[in-house]
Design a protein around this motif. Structure first.
Motif, PDB file in Angstrom:
ATOM      1  N   GLY A  52       0.911  -1.354   0.013  1.00  0.00           N
ATOM      2  CA  GLY A  52       0.070   0.024  -0.038  1.00  0.00           C
ATOM      3  C   GLY A  52       1.089   1.352   0.089  1.00  0.00           C
ATOM      4  N   LYS A  53       1.959   1.319   0.784  1.00  0.00           N
ATOM      5  CA  LYS A  53       2.852   2.479   0.630  1.00  0.00           C
ATOM      6  C   LYS A  53       3.363   2.619  -0.769  1.00  0.00           C
ATOM      7  CE  LYS A  53       4.392   2.301   5.578  1.00  0.00           C
ATOM      8  NZ  LYS A  53       5.534   2.716   6.441  1.00  0.00           N
ATOM      9  N   GLN A  75       0.655   4.171  -2.841  1.00  0.00           N
ATOM     10  CA  GLN A  75       0.534   5.481  -2.428  1.00  0.00           C
ATOM     11  C   GLN A  75       1.160   6.677  -3.506  1.00  0.00           C
ATOM     12  OE1 GLN A  75       0.841   6.012   1.753  1.00  0.00           O
ATOM     13  NE2 GLN A  75      -1.384   6.153   1.814  1.00  0.00           N
ATOM     14  N   GLN A  76       2.233   6.267  -3.785  1.00  0.00           N
ATOM     15  CA  GLN A  76       3.275   7.056  -4.393  1.00  0.00           C
ATOM     16  C   GLN A  76       2.733   7.533  -6.004  1.00  0.00           C
ATOM     17  OE1 GLN A  76       7.200   5.578  -5.113  1.00  0.00           O
ATOM     18  NE2 GLN A  76       6.540   3.560  -5.083  1.00  0.00           N
ATOM     19  N   PHE A 117     -11.204   1.311   3.150  1.00  0.00           N
ATOM     20  CA  PHE A 117     -10.344   2.690   3.141  1.00  0.00           C
ATOM     21  C   PHE A 117     -11.645   3.767   3.162  1.00  0.00           C
ATOM     22  CE2 PHE A 117      -7.529  -0.343   1.640  1.00  0.00           C
ATOM     23  CZ  PHE A 117      -6.307  -0.155   2.324  1.00  0.00           C
TER      24      PHE A 117
END
Length: 161
Positions: free
Chosen positions: A38-39, A42-43, A118
């Motif tokens: 997920g990190k 996110q970018q 989410f």
């Protein structure tokens, strides 16, 4: 399929790469992989992926390994003409053999199956946590009498001996 998994985690059937698959919601055991991957997700600005970002998905990179495990544990292959109860579990090697386009489609389906976490669950948890935090700060700042009476240090058993 595990009885408890099926009880709490009802899959949806979706075609991925033209193949019928069951897509499950992420389980607690997948949390670490979901955070790592997920990190990485996110970018992205929503449209363009730079080569530097995609480079993090090279073999052996933590983001790639997390993605492969998420695919393997979130998807089940529905046999042609067979019932969902006979769905076949995927392995990490199965995930590695998927064409890149199918891999992207699988990730999209997994994300869609978990979207309610989410957009509904996480905001609700934040709201509850904020409410509890404000209640706690009011209680801590309230002035009230001590619950016990103070004891002079000379009156304690250890001070007498």
């Amino acid at each position: 399929m595990s009885t408890l998994r099926h009880l709490f985690n009802k899959p949806v059937q979706r075609p991925i790469g033209g193949v019928p698959m069951l897509v499950f919601k992420l389980e607690l055991r997948q949390f670490d992989d979901a955070i790592v991957f997920g990190k990485w997700l996110q970018q992205f600005d929503g449209v363009n992926a730079a080569l530097e970002q995609l480079e993090q998905l090279k073999a052996g990179m933590p983001e790639r390994e997390a993605m492969e495990r998420l695919i393997a544990t979130s998807l089940r292959l529905v046999p042609a003409g067979g019932p969902q109860d006979n769905a076949i579990e995927l392995t990490v090697d199965d995930a590695r053999c998927m064409p890149i386009v199918t891999t992207a489609e699988a990730v999209g389906q997994i994300m869609e199956a978990n979207l309610d976490f989410f957009i509904q669950t996480l905001p609700a948890l934040r709201m509850v946590a904020g409410s509890l935090g404000s209640i706690g700060s009011v209680l801590l700042s309230a002035s009230s009498a001590l619950g016990t009476s103070a004891i002079a240090s000379g009156d304690t058993p250890s001070a007498r001996s």
